[in-house]
Design a protein around this motif. Structure first.
Motif, PDB file in Angstrom:
ATOM      1  N   UNK B 146      14.449  27.835   4.672  1.00 40.20           N
ATOM      2  CA  UNK B 146      14.057  27.319   3.346  1.00 40.20           C
ATOM      3  C   UNK B 146      15.191  26.478   2.765  1.00 40.20           C
ATOM      4  N   UNK B 147      16.422  26.931   3.001  1.00 37.37           N
ATOM      5  CA  UNK B 147      17.567  26.173   2.490  1.00 37.37           C
ATOM      6  C   UNK B 147      17.833  24.912   3.322  1.00 37.37           C
ATOM      7  N   UNK B 148      17.488  24.954   4.594  1.00 42.20           N
ATOM      8  CA  UNK B 148      17.577  23.735   5.415  1.00 42.20           C
ATOM      9  C   UNK B 148      16.676  22.668   4.783  1.00 42.20           C
ATOM     10  N   UNK B 149      15.475  23.085   4.432  1.00 46.66           N
ATOM     11  CA  UNK B 149      14.539  22.147   3.794  1.00 46.66           C
ATOM     12  C   UNK B 149      15.089  21.680   2.442  1.00 46.66           C
ATOM     13  N   UNK B 150      15.680  22.617   1.716  1.00 47.17           N
ATOM     14  CA  UNK B 150      16.216  22.308   0.393  1.00 47.17           C
ATOM     15  C   UNK B 150      17.341  21.276   0.467  1.00 47.17           C
ATOM     16  N   UNK B 151      18.216  21.447   1.435  1.00 46.70           N
ATOM     17  CA  UNK B 151      19.340  20.507   1.543  1.00 46.70           C
ATOM     18  C   UNK B 151      18.865  19.166   2.091  1.00 46.70           C
ATOM     19  N   UNK B 152      17.878  19.191   2.962  1.00 47.32           N
ATOM     20  CA  UNK B 152      17.314  17.920   3.421  1.00 47.32           C
ATOM     21  C   UNK B 152      16.719  17.146   2.236  1.00 47.32           C
ATOM     22  N   UNK B 153      15.984  17.854   1.396  1.00 46.59           N
ATOM     23  CA  UNK B 153      15.245  17.202   0.311  1.00 46.59           C
ATOM     24  C   UNK B 153      16.125  16.807  -0.871  1.00 46.59           C
ATOM     25  N   UNK B 154      17.205  17.536  -1.101  1.00 46.55           N
ATOM     26  CA  UNK B 154      17.950  17.332  -2.358  1.00 46.55           C
ATOM     27  C   UNK B 154      19.449  17.117  -2.177  1.00 46.55           C
ATOM     28  N   UNK B 155      19.965  17.331  -0.965  1.00 45.88           N
ATOM     29  CA  UNK B 155      21.408  17.259  -0.668  1.00 45.88           C
ATOM     30  C   UNK B 155      22.191  18.339  -1.426  1.00 45.88           C
ATOM     31  N   UNK B 156      21.480  19.311  -1.959  1.00 45.52           N
ATOM     32  CA  UNK B 156      22.107  20.376  -2.754  1.00 45.52           C
ATOM     33  C   UNK B 156      21.559  21.732  -2.334  1.00 45.52           C
ATOM     34  N   UNK B 157      22.242  22.778  -2.759  1.00 49.84           N
ATOM     35  CA  UNK B 157      21.747  24.146  -2.614  1.00 49.84           C
ATOM     36  C   UNK B 157      22.003  24.901  -3.906  1.00 49.84           C
ATOM     37  N   UNK B 158      21.103  25.848  -4.200  1.00 55.70           N
ATOM     38  CA  UNK B 158      21.304  26.708  -5.367  1.00 55.70           C
ATOM     39  C   UNK B 158      22.108  27.912  -4.891  1.00 55.70           C
ATOM     40  N   UNK B 159      23.285  28.091  -5.419  1.00 49.13           N
ATOM     41  CA  UNK B 159      24.188  29.125  -4.922  1.00 49.13           C
ATOM     42  C   UNK B 159      24.865  29.856  -6.056  1.00 49.13           C
ATOM     43  N   UNK B 160      25.312  31.081  -5.754  1.00 51.66           N
ATOM     44  CA  UNK B 160      26.186  31.806  -6.679  1.00 51.66           C
ATOM     45  C   UNK B 160      27.508  32.006  -5.979  1.00 51.66           C
ATOM     46  N   UNK B 161      28.561  31.910  -6.746  1.00 54.33           N
ATOM     47  CA  UNK B 161      29.885  32.009  -6.139  1.00 54.33           C
ATOM     48  C   UNK B 161      30.131  33.432  -5.634  1.00 54.33           C
ATOM     49  N   UNK B 162      30.778  33.531  -4.482  1.00 52.20           N
ATOM     50  CA  UNK B 162      31.126  34.837  -3.921  1.00 52.20           C
ATOM     51  C   UNK B 162      32.439  35.321  -4.515  1.00 52.20           C
ATOM     52  N   UNK B 163      32.748  36.580  -4.273  1.00 56.05           N
ATOM     53  CA  UNK B 163      34.084  37.086  -4.592  1.00 56.05           C
ATOM     54  C   UNK B 163      35.039  36.548  -3.527  1.00 56.05           C
ATOM     55  N   UNK B 164      36.337  36.672  -3.775  1.00 56.06           N
ATOM     56  CA  UNK B 164      37.283  36.116  -2.812  1.00 56.06           C
ATOM     57  C   UNK B 164      38.116  37.214  -2.160  1.00 56.06           C
TER      58      UNK B 164
END
Lengths: 212, 465
Positions: B146-164
């Motif tokens: 689903x995210x492959x499709x998302x990045x193809x379509x928008x060049x972006x992804x909806x993400x939340x930052x991880x801990x470090x």
């Protein structure tokens, strides 16, 4: 994606930790170019006594009577109860596709692997994290002669036990909103076309090597 | 004071929601045949086109045969999937290194080799071993279809930052101890879910002393510790590696890029949510004995006893693993005898890995008890380089099979697979049940250790060679 509605369903208890995506859907089924039809091969190596191959009808294959999904009590289960680190391993979205195609709508575990967790939400599946103590209790109840039925209410963020007792759970606001409304992420993102274009233009100035 | 992860994250935010959910811009998208067909189909159904065609680079790897390529792919289902990638790339104008292209190979070997992976980039791929590219100071992580499709379509992804998390490895690795041993030791220490929810930065003397190939081996297995992102700060080794590669910038833009890349490290005193330290000098050559990468011991040790494990759930998992692996607690590792040896995968199929394995194989013979010993280079260019150095001849003379590039027996989607009950010394990354073929038993090791197991017919401490 269909909106996620409150429902009541049977719990199937899968009592092992670190269940990986190779176990959820073995690699030979990843050759499909479709999104559907993976349900009969969910947990294929544990569920059947023979080796599964793509394109083969699974309805007459010998079932492993020891495997939980083959237990008559758990037929029609919509809630999968699991242990720590469920969904570890590969990023294959075929894993949530297979769970969804089988009929699961909710997976409860003390912890999930990150990529799998994220992939669930993209497919209308709700992964719920509960404490190990609560998960232990649910395993005890689900192992009874009568299958355990739970009601899952995403709006209220609550799981309701047969005795009416509620168990609260956490869910990310944004993901909850998307699930409840059946929203498509791409549609949402494309509402911000201007922001993407202006980011791109500024970035191209700063870092032209990324755009050649 | 920022961590490297903070810097990479902040440079790519297009916009953020109040709860921290961000729209993250993706600079590079690598595509292979297994996780992309449904995404391209989704684009077509919605009447969309890729947002920025040039940001995508494709190559088939999971399904491709590693021998008799001129005969094509025999398995019709696999063939359809590889052909579908070709069709999709042509339809949408995406560059693809097809099976007959010298540049074809495992997507995580190809990206860095071509300079398509650059420091400071965000890079994604529908494959969990995408963290490999973090070795170059890129924010790289695996995504679903689903995210492959998302990045193809928008060049972006909806993400939340991880801990470090900082994993600091001070001291020097001993002779005969390699990057694979290091990452297996890390996974053994923090556990297969130890990194869940974190982006991990690997740092310290032992990491700085590794080549880029070695750093890639470490970052590659970050996901086996539960983390999607593995990172190493940019240093001279990184810049030297990137210079002159086909997709790398040149001239004035190169200088500009290098100036920007020099800031790609965590600032002194930056905050990490968790810090883990290891002493490199204490790490021995490692091998896994069970069915999770955290089930790992030094090769000088023995198969552990579940009766000694205080956590009952863990002990139960250990018992199940022993049964699956056909092993008894207390067995010395050196008494375990593989049937098959596999040198390859996105973890260990780069030129340095092949050199390490060849150094052991040189002038020796694969033991008679070994049914099959495969060497599968990570890309056509790695294969070409190895052949120029004469490594192919060393392997062939020793009794190894010298194959064409692909994922091969790491996940056995092509014809290279274990039969039920077969035991394998494998340089790959996962020892899950059935991973290398239904009923197959995997022991993860580094390339020199795999070659040593091949010539001895049992696992052995490579330092004794």
């Amino acid at each position: 994606m269909n909106p996620f509605k409150r429902f009541t369903g049977i719990v199937a208890p899968l009592d092992r930790s670190n269940v990986d995506t190779d176990a959820i859907i073995p690699k030979q089924f990843l050759k499909s170019i479709k999104r559907t039809g993976f349900g009969p091969n969910l947990f294929d190596e544990w569920r059947y006594l023979d080796r599964g191959e793509p394109g083969v009808d699974s309805s007459n294959r010998p079932l492993n009577p020891e495997f939980v999904l083959n237990d008559p009590r758990y037929q029609g289960a919509q809630i999968l109860l699991a242990r720590d680190n469920f969904g570890c391993g590969s990023s294959r979205e075929h894993a949530p596709w297979a769970l969804d195609d089988y009929g699961f709508r909710v997976i409860i575990a003390p912890s999930f692997a990150d990529i799998f967790f994220n992939n669930c939400f993209k497919n209308g599946l709700l992964p719920i994290v509960l404490s190990t103590e609560i998960v232990d209790k649910l395993f005890q109840q689900a192992a009874g002669e009568q299958a355990l039925e739970l009601t899952v209410d995403l709006q209220a963020q609550s799981i309701i036990l047969p005795n009416g007792e509620g168990i609260g759970f956490e869910v990310d606001e944004f993901r909850k909103h998307c699930l409840l409304n059946g929203l498509d992420d791409i549609e949402l993102t494309l509402q911000h076309v201007d922001a993407i274009k202006s980011y791109e233009a500024a970035r191209q100035q700063q870092a032209p090597w990324l755009f050649s | 004071m920022k961590t490297l992860y903070d810097k990479l994250w902040e440079a790519h935010i297009v916009r953020s929601e109040a709860d921290g959910t961000s729209l993250l811009y993706i600079d590079r998208h690598l595509v292979h045949e297994v996780t992309s067909p449904q995404a391209f189909e989704g684009l077509r159904l919605a009447g969309r086109r890729p947002w920025r065609t040039g940001a995508n680079l494709a190559t088939p790897d999971h399904n491709v045969p590693t021998q008799n390529r001129d005969e094509g792919i025999v398995d019709p289902i696999a063939r359809l999937q590889v052909e579908t990638l070709g069709k999709n790339c042509r339809e949408f104008g995406i560059t693809e290194f097809e099976m007959d292209d010298i540049r074809q190979g495992i997507v995580h070997v190809v990206g860095p080799e071509e300079g398509a992976t650059l420091p400071g980039m965000t890079l994604v791929c529908g494959d969990s071993h995408t963290a490999t590219h973090g070795a170059l100071g890129a924010l790289a992580f695996g995504i679903g279809t689903s995210e492959v499709e998302h990045v193809l379509a928008t060049q972006c992804l909806i993400q939340k930052k991880s801990k470090s998390m900082l994993i600091d490895i001070e001291g020097k690795l001993g002779d005969g101890v390699d990057a694979k041993d290091l990452v297996l030791a890390i996974i053994g220490k923090i556990g297969t879910a130890g990194g869940t929810g974190y982006a991990i930065e690997f740092a310290g003397e032992a990491i700085r002393n590794l080549s880029i190939e070695g750093r890639m081996t470490v970052c590659n297995m970050t996901i086996e510790a539960g983390a999607r992102v593995g990172l190493v700060a940019v240093d001279e080794t990184t810049i030297e590696y990137v210079k002159g590669r086909p997709y790398a910038p040149e001239g004035e833009v190169w200088d500009q890029a290098v100036a920007a890349w020099r800031d790609l490290h965590s600032d002194e005193g930056a905050h990490f949510d968790r810090i883990v330290t290891l002493d490199a000098s204490q790490i021995q050559p490692q091998m896994t004995w069970g069915t999770s990468p955290e089930m790992v011991v030094p090769v000088t040790g023995v198969v552990p006893d579940p009766a000694q494990e205080p956590d009952p759930a863990k002990a139960d998992g250990m018992r199940r693993a022993l049964e699956y692996m056909g092993l008894e607690a207390g067995t010395p590792c050196s008494e375990i005898r593989p049937d098959v040896v596999f040198i390859g995968s996105c973890t260990n199929s780069r030129i340095e890995d092949l050199r390490d394995a060849a150094a052991i194989a040189k002038g020796r013979k694969v033991a008679k008890s070994i049914k099959q010993a495969l060497v599968v280079p990570g890309s056509g260019l790695v294969k070409q380089q190895a052949e120029a150095e004469g490594l192919d001849k060393i392997f062939i003379q020793a009794g190894f099979e010298w194959r064409d590039p692909g994922c091969s027996m790491c996940l056995a989607m092509n014809a290279d697979r274990l039969e039920p009950g077969e035991r394998c010394a494998s340089t790959s990354n996962r020892n899950f049940e059935g991973r290398q073929g239904a009923g197959g038993r995997t022991h993860l090791v580094g390339p020199a250790m795999a070659a040593a197991a091949a010539v001895m017919g049992h696992f052995v401490d490579v330092r004794s060679f």
